[in-house]
Design a protein around this motif. Structure first.
Motif, PDB file in Angstrom:
ATOM      1  N   SER A  35       0.851  -1.004   0.228  1.00 29.02           N
ATOM      2  CA  SER A  35       0.183  -0.044  -0.072  1.00 29.02           C
ATOM      3  C   SER A  35       0.769   1.017   0.101  1.00 29.02           C
ATOM      4  O   SER A  35       1.948   1.237   0.570  1.00 29.02           O
ATOM      5  CB  SER A  35      -0.894  -0.082   1.314  1.00 29.02           C
ATOM      6  OG  SER A  35      -1.940  -0.845   0.947  1.00 29.02           O
ATOM      7  N   GLY A  36       0.546   2.338  -0.377  1.00 30.29           N
ATOM      8  CA  GLY A  36       0.933   3.588  -0.414  1.00 30.29           C
ATOM      9  C   GLY A  36      -0.246   4.997  -0.477  1.00 30.29           C
ATOM     10  O   GLY A  36      -0.873   4.548  -1.271  1.00 30.29           O
ATOM     11  N   GLY A  37      -0.008   5.802   0.108  1.00 29.16           N
ATOM     12  CA  GLY A  37      -0.887   6.560   0.519  1.00 29.16           C
ATOM     13  C   GLY A  37      -1.109   7.558  -0.805  1.00 29.16           C
ATOM     14  O   GLY A  37      -0.001   8.409  -1.110  1.00 29.16           O
ATOM     15  N   ARG A  38      -2.425   7.414  -1.636  1.00 26.39           N
ATOM     16  CA  ARG A  38      -2.583   8.386  -2.555  1.00 26.39           C
ATOM     17  C   ARG A  38      -3.422   9.592  -2.413  1.00 26.39           C
ATOM     18  O   ARG A  38      -4.298   9.587  -2.813  1.00 26.39           O
ATOM     19  CB  ARG A  38      -3.289   7.494  -3.699  1.00 26.39           C
ATOM     20  CG  ARG A  38      -3.095   8.049  -5.163  1.00 26.39           C
ATOM     21  CD  ARG A  38      -4.030   7.000  -5.916  1.00 26.39           C
ATOM     22  NE  ARG A  38      -4.104   7.538  -7.389  1.00 26.39           N
ATOM     23  CZ  ARG A  38      -4.644   6.976  -8.151  1.00 26.39           C
ATOM     24  NH1 ARG A  38      -5.397   5.768  -8.001  1.00 26.39           N
ATOM     25  NH2 ARG A  38      -4.549   7.343  -9.548  1.00 26.39           N
ATOM     26  N   LEU A  40      -3.128  13.774  -0.126  1.00 19.36           N
ATOM     27  CA  LEU A  40      -2.192  14.695   0.459  1.00 19.36           C
ATOM     28  C   LEU A  40      -1.776  14.241   1.832  1.00 19.36           C
ATOM     29  O   LEU A  40      -2.470  13.777   2.404  1.00 19.36           O
ATOM     30  CB  LEU A  40      -3.035  16.022   0.668  1.00 19.36           C
ATOM     31  CG  LEU A  40      -2.352  17.449   1.253  1.00 19.36           C
ATOM     32  CD1 LEU A  40      -1.258  17.865   0.129  1.00 19.36           C
ATOM     33  CD2 LEU A  40      -3.084  18.498   1.862  1.00 19.36           C
ATOM     34  N   GLY A  41      -0.373  14.136   2.108  1.00 17.76           N
ATOM     35  CA  GLY A  41       0.294  13.674   3.278  1.00 17.76           C
ATOM     36  C   GLY A  41       0.630  12.199   3.144  1.00 17.76           C
ATOM     37  O   GLY A  41       1.445  11.695   3.841  1.00 17.76           O
ATOM     38  N   GLY A  42       0.293  11.667   1.793  1.00 17.32           N
ATOM     39  CA  GLY A  42       0.994  10.443   1.652  1.00 17.32           C
ATOM     40  C   GLY A  42       0.819   9.224   2.382  1.00 17.32           C
ATOM     41  O   GLY A  42      -0.359   9.487   3.340  1.00 17.32           O
ATOM     42  N   ILE A  46      -2.761   7.720   5.778  1.00 17.56           N
ATOM     43  CA  ILE A  46      -3.806   6.491   6.344  1.00 17.56           C
ATOM     44  C   ILE A  46      -2.913   5.280   6.865  1.00 17.56           C
ATOM     45  O   ILE A  46      -3.319   4.155   6.832  1.00 17.56           O
ATOM     46  CB  ILE A  46      -3.712   5.909   4.728  1.00 17.56           C
ATOM     47  CG1 ILE A  46      -2.626   5.512   3.936  1.00 17.56           C
ATOM     48  CG2 ILE A  46      -4.944   6.795   3.915  1.00 17.56           C
ATOM     49  CD1 ILE A  46      -3.007   4.360   2.690  1.00 17.56           C
ATOM     50  N   HIS A  47      -1.883   5.659   7.602  1.00 14.05           N
ATOM     51  CA  HIS A  47      -1.055   4.632   8.229  1.00 14.05           C
ATOM     52  C   HIS A  47      -1.610   4.326   9.443  1.00 14.05           C
ATOM     53  O   HIS A  47      -2.440   4.884  10.134  1.00 14.05           O
ATOM     54  CB  HIS A  47       0.476   4.935   8.350  1.00 14.05           C
ATOM     55  CG  HIS A  47       1.178   5.794   9.318  1.00 14.05           C
ATOM     56  ND1 HIS A  47       0.306   6.235  10.232  1.00 14.05           N
ATOM     57  CD2 HIS A  47       2.376   6.081   9.425  1.00 14.05           C
ATOM     58  CE1 HIS A  47       1.186   7.179  11.062  1.00 14.05           C
ATOM     59  NE2 HIS A  47       2.297   6.958  10.500  1.00 14.05           N
ATOM     60  N   TYR A  48      -0.988   3.304  10.247  1.00 12.84           N
ATOM     61  CA  TYR A  48      -1.702   2.532  11.315  1.00 12.84           C
ATOM     62  C   TYR A  48      -1.508   3.217  12.762  1.00 12.84           C
ATOM     63  O   TYR A  48      -1.699   2.869  13.833  1.00 12.84           O
ATOM     64  CB  TYR A  48      -1.240   1.036  11.587  1.00 12.84           C
ATOM     65  CG  TYR A  48      -1.384   0.290  10.306  1.00 12.84           C
ATOM     66  CD1 TYR A  48      -2.796   0.323   9.641  1.00 12.84           C
ATOM     67  CD2 TYR A  48      -0.439  -0.465   9.909  1.00 12.84           C
ATOM     68  CE1 TYR A  48      -3.170  -0.232   8.363  1.00 12.84           C
ATOM     69  CE2 TYR A  48      -0.625  -1.184   8.648  1.00 12.84           C
ATOM     70  CZ  TYR A  48      -2.055  -0.991   8.035  1.00 12.84           C
ATOM     71  OH  TYR A  48      -2.151  -2.087   6.783  1.00 12.84           O
TER      72      TYR A  48
HETATM   73  C1  LIG Z   1      -1.507   1.238   5.144  1.00 16.42           C
HETATM   74  C2  LIG Z   1      -0.106   1.909   5.630  1.00 16.42           C
HETATM   75  C3  LIG Z   1       0.161   1.826   7.046  1.00 16.42           C
HETATM   76  C4  LIG Z   1       1.433   2.158   7.593  1.00 16.42           C
HETATM   77  N1  LIG Z   1       1.616   1.895   9.054  1.00 16.42           N
HETATM   78  C5  LIG Z   1       2.825   2.676   9.533  1.00 16.42           C
HETATM   79  C6  LIG Z   1       2.685   2.648  11.109  1.00 16.42           C
HETATM   80  O1  LIG Z   1       1.957   2.235  11.705  1.00 16.42           O
HETATM   81  N2  LIG Z   1       3.791   2.974  11.446  1.00 16.42           N
HETATM   82  C7  LIG Z   1       4.906   3.616  10.578  1.00 16.42           C
HETATM   83  O2  LIG Z   1       5.831   3.777  11.194  1.00 16.42           O
HETATM   84  N3  LIG Z   1       4.721   3.561   9.655  1.00 16.42           N
HETATM   85  C8  LIG Z   1       3.566   3.080   8.700  1.00 16.42           C
HETATM   86  N4  LIG Z   1       3.552   3.049   7.547  1.00 16.42           N
HETATM   87  C9  LIG Z   1       4.424   3.720   6.691  1.00 16.42           C
HETATM   88  C10 LIG Z   1       4.668   5.451   6.499  1.00 16.42           C
HETATM   89  O3  LIG Z   1       3.311   5.830   6.421  1.00 16.42           O
HETATM   90  C11 LIG Z   1       5.692   5.670   5.369  1.00 16.42           C
HETATM   91  O4  LIG Z   1       6.889   4.942   5.607  1.00 16.42           O
HETATM   92  C12 LIG Z   1       5.919   6.892   5.243  1.00 16.42           C
HETATM   93  O5  LIG Z   1       4.421   7.668   5.257  1.00 16.42           O
HETATM   94  C13 LIG Z   1       6.620   7.405   4.044  1.00 16.42           C
HETATM   95  O6  LIG Z   1       6.630   8.626   4.038  1.00 16.42           O
HETATM   96  P1  LIG Z   1       7.502   9.419   2.555  1.00 16.42           P
HETATM   97  O7  LIG Z   1       7.034  10.982   2.817  1.00 16.42           O
HETATM   98  O8  LIG Z   1       8.777   8.740   2.502  1.00 16.42           O
HETATM   99  O9  LIG Z   1       6.283   8.915   1.240  1.00 16.42           O
HETATM  100  P2  LIG Z   1       4.763   9.139   1.346  1.00 16.42           P
HETATM  101  O10 LIG Z   1       4.048   9.436   2.616  1.00 16.42           O
HETATM  102  O11 LIG Z   1       4.493   7.811   0.539  1.00 16.42           O
HETATM  103  O12 LIG Z   1       4.687  10.339   0.263  1.00 16.42           O
HETATM  104  C14 LIG Z   1       5.104  10.309  -0.981  1.00 16.42           C
HETATM  105  C15 LIG Z   1       4.005  11.091  -1.620  1.00 16.42           C
HETATM  106  O13 LIG Z   1       4.078  11.068  -3.246  1.00 16.42           O
HETATM  107  C16 LIG Z   1       2.732  11.018  -3.724  1.00 16.42           C
HETATM  108  N5  LIG Z   1       3.156  10.533  -5.227  1.00 16.42           N
HETATM  109  C17 LIG Z   1       3.808   9.121  -5.334  1.00 16.42           C
HETATM  110  N6  LIG Z   1       4.064   9.168  -6.674  1.00 16.42           N
HETATM  111  C18 LIG Z   1       3.630  10.100  -7.374  1.00 16.42           C
HETATM  112  C19 LIG Z   1       3.311  10.616  -8.593  1.00 16.42           C
HETATM  113  N7  LIG Z   1       3.872   9.788  -9.785  1.00 16.42           N
HETATM  114  N8  LIG Z   1       2.832  11.884  -8.821  1.00 16.42           N
HETATM  115  C20 LIG Z   1       2.409  12.739  -7.771  1.00 16.42           C
HETATM  116  N9  LIG Z   1       2.388  12.243  -6.529  1.00 16.42           N
HETATM  117  C21 LIG Z   1       3.076  11.082  -6.314  1.00 16.42           C
HETATM  118  C22 LIG Z   1       1.916  10.144  -2.906  1.00 16.42           C
HETATM  119  O14 LIG Z   1       0.759  10.240  -3.222  1.00 16.42           O
HETATM  120  C23 LIG Z   1       2.438  10.715  -1.383  1.00 16.42           C
HETATM  121  O15 LIG Z   1       1.559  11.560  -1.214  1.00 16.42           O
HETATM  122  C24 LIG Z   1       2.505   2.638   6.932  1.00 16.42           C
HETATM  123  C25 LIG Z   1       2.069   2.844   5.363  1.00 16.42           C
HETATM  124  C26 LIG Z   1       0.909   2.282   4.846  1.00 16.42           C
HETATM  125  C27 LIG Z   1       0.593   2.775   3.392  1.00 16.42           C
END
Ligand SMILES: Cc1cc2nc3c(=O)[nH]c(=O)nc-3n(C[C@H](O)[C@H](O)[C@H](O)COP(=O)(O)OP(=O)(O)OC[C@H]3O[C@@H](n4cnc5c(N)ncnc54)[C@H](O)[C@@H]3O)c2cc1C
Length: 93
Positions: A35-38, A40-42, A46-48
């Motif tokens: 899964s990956g957050g699609r 704002l906030g990524g 939506i994480h746990y």
């Molecule tokens: C369901 C779920 C549960 C989780 N549970 C936990 C937990 O309990 N504890 C914990 O520590 N971590 C957890 N995580 C992991 C944590 O949320 C992530 O490691 C962290 O949010 C990653 O941050 P980031 O900024 O690197 O990336 P992201 O938050 O993924 O940010 C990347 C952003 O870029 C955007 N993006 C990607 N590709 C494109 C594109 N081509 N064009 C435009 N935008 C794009 C995405 O939509 C997103 O908004 C969980 C993740 C998920 C999905």
């Protein structure tokens, strides 16, 4: 403590990038959903909200290598401030 169990209803929906790995040879060829957050906030939106402490040795090693303020004794108060549990304190408190 409360955890957002409703998050499971978001998985594989419109707010999830719904990635899938390639077939994994060491898992009998299975493809694993990722899964990956699609939104704002990524993923953070939506994480746990579960997390755990690292090991004392990790923090003390970072500190010994020059990361000022990152020793176990320095980060433990921050962990304590951010924690609470309805069943009471753990042995760290
Ligand atoms: C369901 C779920 C549960 C989780 N549970 C936990 C937990 O309990 N504890 C914990 O520590 N971590 C957890 N995580 C992991 C944590 O949320 C992530 O490691 C962290 O949010 C990653 O941050 P980031 O900024 O690197 O990336 P992201 O938050 O993924 O940010 C990347 C952003 O870029 C955007 N993006 C990607 N590709 C494109 C594109 N081509 N064009 C435009 N935008 C794009 C995405 O939509 C997103 O908004 C969980 C993740 C998920 C999905």
């Amino acid at each position: 403590m409360s955890a957002p169990h409703g998050v499971f209803q978001l998985l594989r929906g419109p707010l999830d990038w719904s990635y899938t790995t390639t077939p994994q040879p060491h898992l009998d060829g299975r493809e694993i959903p990722i899964s990956g957050g699609r939104l704002l906030g990524g993923g953070g939106s939506i994480h746990y909200q579960s997390w755990f402490h690292g090991h004392r040795l990790d923090y003390d090693t970072w500190s010994a290598r020059g990361m000022k303020g990152w020793s176990w004794d320095e980060v433990l108060p921050a962990f304590k401030r951010s924690e609470d549990h309805e069943l009471g304190a753990s042995h760290w408190q």
